[in-house]
Write an enzyme that holds these catalytic residues in place. Structure first.
Site, PDB file in Angstrom:
ATOM      1  N   GLU A  27      10.277   0.288  10.057  1.00 53.49           N
ATOM      2  CA  GLU A  27      11.466   1.344   9.777  1.00 53.49           C
ATOM      3  C   GLU A  27      10.634   2.746  10.398  1.00 53.49           C
ATOM      4  O   GLU A  27       9.916   3.186   9.494  1.00 53.49           O
ATOM      5  CB  GLU A  27      11.632   1.431   8.517  1.00 53.49           C
ATOM      6  N   CYS A  66      13.739  10.234   7.290  1.00 55.37           N
ATOM      7  CA  CYS A  66      13.721   9.578   8.595  1.00 55.37           C
ATOM      8  C   CYS A  66      14.845  10.049   9.129  1.00 55.37           C
ATOM      9  O   CYS A  66      15.092  10.070  10.371  1.00 55.37           O
ATOM     10  CB  CYS A  66      13.318   8.328   8.349  1.00 55.37           C
ATOM     11  N   LYS A 107       0.886  -1.153  -0.054  1.00 55.24           N
ATOM     12  CA  LYS A 107      -0.018  -0.051   0.033  1.00 55.24           C
ATOM     13  C   LYS A 107       0.873   1.273   0.171  1.00 55.24           C
ATOM     14  O   LYS A 107       1.595   1.570   0.928  1.00 55.24           O
ATOM     15  CB  LYS A 107      -1.015  -0.216   1.208  1.00 55.24           C
ATOM     16  N   GLU A 138      10.443  14.340  16.954  1.00 58.86           N
ATOM     17  CA  GLU A 138      10.435  14.301  15.505  1.00 58.86           C
ATOM     18  C   GLU A 138       9.726  15.439  14.764  1.00 58.86           C
ATOM     19  O   GLU A 138       8.457  15.385  15.182  1.00 58.86           O
ATOM     20  CB  GLU A 138      10.264  12.814  14.801  1.00 58.86           C
ATOM     21  N   GLY A 157       3.737   3.206  14.023  1.00 60.21           N
ATOM     22  CA  GLY A 157       4.386   1.940  14.137  1.00 60.21           C
ATOM     23  C   GLY A 157       3.814   1.260  15.393  1.00 60.21           C
ATOM     24  O   GLY A 157       3.804  -0.138  15.201  1.00 60.21           O
ATOM     25  N   GLY A 210       7.107   4.324   8.314  1.00 59.21           N
ATOM     26  CA  GLY A 210       6.298   5.381   8.527  1.00 59.21           C
ATOM     27  C   GLY A 210       6.647   6.016  10.029  1.00 59.21           C
ATOM     28  O   GLY A 210       7.855   5.647  10.678  1.00 59.21           O
ATOM     29  N   SER A 211       5.832   6.547  10.580  1.00 61.08           N
ATOM     30  CA  SER A 211       6.106   7.305  11.901  1.00 61.08           C
ATOM     31  C   SER A 211       6.022   6.323  13.081  1.00 61.08           C
ATOM     32  O   SER A 211       5.374   5.143  12.846  1.00 61.08           O
ATOM     33  CB  SER A 211       5.068   8.426  12.003  1.00 61.08           C
ATOM     34  N   THR A 212       6.660   6.586  14.099  1.00 57.45           N
ATOM     35  CA  THR A 212       6.711   5.839  15.340  1.00 57.45           C
ATOM     36  C   THR A 212       5.492   5.627  15.773  1.00 57.45           C
ATOM     37  O   THR A 212       4.900   4.471  16.392  1.00 57.45           O
ATOM     38  CB  THR A 212       7.802   6.447  16.295  1.00 57.45           C
ATOM     39  N   GLU A 213       4.645   6.831  15.986  1.00 52.62           N
ATOM     40  CA  GLU A 213       3.215   6.812  16.406  1.00 52.62           C
ATOM     41  C   GLU A 213       2.316   5.707  15.949  1.00 52.62           C
ATOM     42  O   GLU A 213       1.863   4.778  16.360  1.00 52.62           O
ATOM     43  CB  GLU A 213       2.839   8.193  16.179  1.00 52.62           C
TER      44      GLU A 213
HETATM   45  P1  NAD Z   1       2.689   7.621   8.781  1.00 50.27           P
HETATM   46  O1  NAD Z   1       3.045   6.948   9.835  1.00 50.27           O
HETATM   47  O2  NAD Z   1       1.399   8.900   9.097  1.00 50.27           O
HETATM   48  O3  NAD Z   1       2.130   6.772   7.817  1.00 50.27           O
HETATM   49  C1  NAD Z   1       2.987   5.806   6.999  1.00 50.27           C
HETATM   50  C2  NAD Z   1       2.091   5.105   6.311  1.00 50.27           C
HETATM   51  O4  NAD Z   1       1.248   4.244   7.279  1.00 50.27           O
HETATM   52  C3  NAD Z   1       1.181   5.527   5.115  1.00 50.27           C
HETATM   53  O5  NAD Z   1       0.896   4.634   4.018  1.00 50.27           O
HETATM   54  C4  NAD Z   1      -0.157   5.541   6.038  1.00 50.27           C
HETATM   55  O6  NAD Z   1      -1.365   5.652   5.057  1.00 50.27           O
HETATM   56  C5  NAD Z   1      -0.170   4.533   6.676  1.00 50.27           C
HETATM   57  N1  NAD Z   1      -0.979   4.310   7.940  1.00 50.27           N
HETATM   58  C6  NAD Z   1      -1.326   5.351   8.730  1.00 50.27           C
HETATM   59  N2  NAD Z   1      -1.995   4.929   9.927  1.00 50.27           N
HETATM   60  C7  NAD Z   1      -2.190   3.542   9.552  1.00 50.27           C
HETATM   61  C8  NAD Z   1      -2.616   2.460  10.500  1.00 50.27           C
HETATM   62  N3  NAD Z   1      -3.369   2.783  11.710  1.00 50.27           N
HETATM   63  N4  NAD Z   1      -2.885   1.216   9.877  1.00 50.27           N
HETATM   64  C9  NAD Z   1      -1.980   0.897   8.702  1.00 50.27           C
HETATM   65  N5  NAD Z   1      -1.522   2.046   7.846  1.00 50.27           N
HETATM   66  C10 NAD Z   1      -1.490   3.212   8.566  1.00 50.27           C
HETATM   67  O7  NAD Z   1       4.119   8.419   8.220  1.00 50.27           O
HETATM   68  P2  NAD Z   1       4.232   9.471   7.188  1.00 50.27           P
HETATM   69  O8  NAD Z   1       3.648  10.766   7.728  1.00 50.27           O
HETATM   70  O9  NAD Z   1       3.585   9.014   5.965  1.00 50.27           O
HETATM   71  O10 NAD Z   1       5.789   9.458   6.828  1.00 50.27           O
HETATM   72  C11 NAD Z   1       6.556  10.178   7.813  1.00 50.27           C
HETATM   73  C12 NAD Z   1       7.100   9.482   8.942  1.00 50.27           C
HETATM   74  O11 NAD Z   1       7.820   8.171   8.247  1.00 50.27           O
HETATM   75  C13 NAD Z   1       8.217   9.915   9.778  1.00 50.27           C
HETATM   76  O12 NAD Z   1       8.115   9.564  11.037  1.00 50.27           O
HETATM   77  C14 NAD Z   1       9.512   9.126   9.320  1.00 50.27           C
HETATM   78  O13 NAD Z   1      10.581   9.128  10.116  1.00 50.27           O
HETATM   79  C15 NAD Z   1       9.199   7.991   8.865  1.00 50.27           C
HETATM   80  N6  NAD Z   1       9.925   7.211   7.724  1.00 50.27           N
HETATM   81  C16 NAD Z   1      10.847   6.197   8.323  1.00 50.27           C
HETATM   82  C17 NAD Z   1      11.685   5.720   7.337  1.00 50.27           C
HETATM   83  C18 NAD Z   1      12.794   4.632   7.812  1.00 50.27           C
HETATM   84  O14 NAD Z   1      13.313   4.017   7.030  1.00 50.27           O
HETATM   85  N7  NAD Z   1      12.941   4.548   9.119  1.00 50.27           N
HETATM   86  C19 NAD Z   1      11.809   6.223   6.037  1.00 50.27           C
HETATM   87  C20 NAD Z   1      10.802   7.107   5.797  1.00 50.27           C
HETATM   88  C21 NAD Z   1      10.079   7.771   6.723  1.00 50.27           C
END
Ligand code: NAD
Length: 494
Positions: A250, A284, A176, A384, A233, A228-231
């Site tokens: 990640e 990130c 996705k 962050e 995650g 994505g975000s730690t929150e």
């Molecule tokens: P996000 O956590 O808001 O969303 C990430 C993905 O998760 C999106 O596709 C979103 O649609 C999906 N999502 C959101 N809530 C969900 C849920 N409850 N269940 C399943 N899927 C859900 O993050 P973002 O705002 O898209 O990206 C920014 C974040 O990503 C930052 O915290 C950044 O540090 C992190 N990031 C980490 C890495 C890494 O390799 N460590 C790389 C890139 C970005």
């Protein structure tokens, strides 16, 4: 207008719901994108499950899988101009960053193919085997159907890091993409569809939290790979707990950049700016906490403030642009709130702190490069932001720098700047973080693992560790005790 369809079981499909994705630089439409229904998501998982069980995929030779990865690498290269243009329009990446992303995605597939050709899926363990007793093997087998969820900041690269190891390992997936930036994953789907990969091995849809949550609930999913975000995650980990799915995370970071008093200042200053301003700070691994030894601090700070004025913030399609807009209004508001909070908490603003709205910039959400001098108790030292904002803290020596660098829930990346390699390595080894650069920043090597300590994640992507995270390991015990009398342990029950 370009259309991004659902890619399910080797077919490009439309659906009832769609939306228009827009250019963060000016709000102009980029593509019409179809959203999957719950039924579409179920169909995609069913297709992945059927492909996983199919002899065609199960028995495909690893060299053939490597050829498919090489085909994808090649096609990404061939379509690089189109991909670059779309990545710029869809994500607000600067032209130079988008070019690098396409090239990195392509070389990732290529490097992975090389790794796959050499990977031994069955290894006889000499130290565990005993002549006349047993021969013991480790057999690596694909985990199964994966659900992969990616963020909006590096759309094609993130898709590549997810889909590459699926193909290399023999897994199958439903990926996705982020609803904010779904376009280049749509092109990747077209390339994959022409690659000779059996249908259903890779399925790609887009959507937001609702689609992601629904995908993870499917009991056929055996592994979840989330970036994505730690929150979010934390929520993913809980959701994966229900069916005890294998999990790679990640997540976010608040990476420390440590400038020692013997650093080459001209390199360290540009390096510190590159570390937190690349892609408007929406990376990130951004180096968002800067520690500078007291001895050189006043000189370093003044030079940094002077040099930051040379950074060119502009429209992403201009080749001269250093960085462009942030992804959307929500992100801009979040960043500006952090800036206001830091001012209220007594952080000393050294540069920036405003939105940029001159001329064309008024059509997007641009934020000036921003420097604050802060203390470790302040919010931006700890949280962050995901924007072009740096927290600088002078430190009395390297021990204090290490202590403060490790004072974080995160541990994704970081750097040490020094002309003394031994001293720098000593500091680097004490940092609780998944990647440390010495006199460098942001560069990644597809042959090496990337991922986080602490709340920056679980597991690694890329490198051998990344491939193995898509594999189960089976212990295969072949008995060499070929007579009943050689098996006295059976007598335990007689
Ligand atoms: P996000 O956590 O808001 O969303 C990430 C993905 O998760 C999106 O596709 C979103 O649609 C999906 N999502 C959101 N809530 C969900 C849920 N409850 N269940 C399943 N899927 C859900 O993050 P973002 O705002 O898209 O990206 C920014 C974040 O990503 C930052 O915290 C950044 O540090 C992190 N990031 C980490 C890495 C890494 O390799 N460590 C790389 C890139 C970005």
């Amino acid at each position: 207008m370009r259309e991004v369809k659902l890619f399910i079981n080797g077919e490009m499909k439309t659906s009832e719901k769609s939306f228009i994705t827009t250019n963060p630089a000016n709000g102009e439409p980029v593509a019409k994108v179809y959203l999957p229904s719950e039924k579409d998501i179920d169909l995609a998982v069913d297709a992945a499950e059927a492909a996983f069980q199919s002899p065609e995929w199960r028995n495909m030779d690893q060299n053939r899988r490597a050829e498919i990865l090489e085909f994808i690498a090649e096609k990404l290269k061939e379509r690089r101009n189109e991909l670059t243009e779309l990545e710029v329009a869809d994500s607000g990446s600067s032209l130079r960053k988008a070019k690098a992303d396409i090239s990195n995605a392509s070389s990732y597939f290529k490097v992975l193919a090389g790794q796959l050709r050499k990977f031994q899926f069955e290894v006889k363990d000499e130290s565990a085997s005993r002549a006349g007793f047993s021969t013991n093997y480790k057999v690596y087998e694909p985990v199964g159907v994966c659900a992969q969820i990616i963020p909006w900041n590096f759309p094609l690269v993130m898709a590549a890091w997810k889909i590459g190891p699926v193909i290399a390992s023999g897994c199958t997936t439903v990926l996705k993409s982020a609803q904010e930036t779904p376009v280049t994953a749509g092109i990747l789907a077209e390339i994959i569809n022409d690659s000779g990969l059996p249908k259903g091995v890779v399925n790609i849809v887009t959507g937001g939290a609702a689609e992601g949550e629904y995908l993870l609930k499917n009991p056929k999913v055996r592994k979840v790979a989330f970036t994505g975000s730690t929150e979010v995650g934390r929520k993913i980990m809980q959701a994966a707990g229900k069916n005890l799915q294998k999990l790679s995370l990640e997540l976010g970071g608040k990476s420390a950049n440590i400038v020692l008093d013997d650093a080459d200042l001209s390199i360290a200053i540009d390096g510190a700016l590159y570390a937190f301003l690349y892609h408007s700070g929406q990376a990130c691994d951004s180096g968002t906490r800067l520690f500078v030894e007291q001895k050189i601090y006043p000189e370093f700070r003044d030079a940094l403030v002077k040099r930051i004025a040379d950074v060119k913030v502009g429209i992403p399609s201009d080749p001269a642009t250093g960085y462009g807009p942030v992804i959307n209004e929500r992100q801009a508001t979040r960043i500006m709130n952090y800036i206001e909070t830091t001012k209220k908490e007594g952080g000393k603003l050294l540069f920036g702190g405003t939105k940029l709205t001159n001329g064309e910039l008024a059509k997007g959400h641009y934020i000036a490069p921003t420097l604050f001098e802060v203390t470790p108790d302040q919010t931006i030292f700890n949280e962050e932001i995901f924007g072009p904002v740096l927290a600088i803290t002078p430190v009395k020596d390297e021990n204090e720098a290490i202590k403060l660098a490790n004072k974080s829930i995160y541990g994704l990346a970081g750097a040490v700047w020094s002309k003394n390699p031994e001293r720098a390595r000593k500091v680097a080894r004490q940092l609780e973080t998944g990647t440390v650069w010495i006199n460098e920043y942001h560069l990644l090597n597809p042959g090496m693992p990337f991922g986080g300590y602490k709340q920056s994640g679980l597991g690694r992507e890329m490198g051998e560790e990344g491939l193995k995270s898509y594999l189960e390991v089976k212990h295969l015990w072949v008995s060499d005790c070929d007579e009943r009398s050689k098996k006295p342990w059976f007598d335990a029950i007689f």
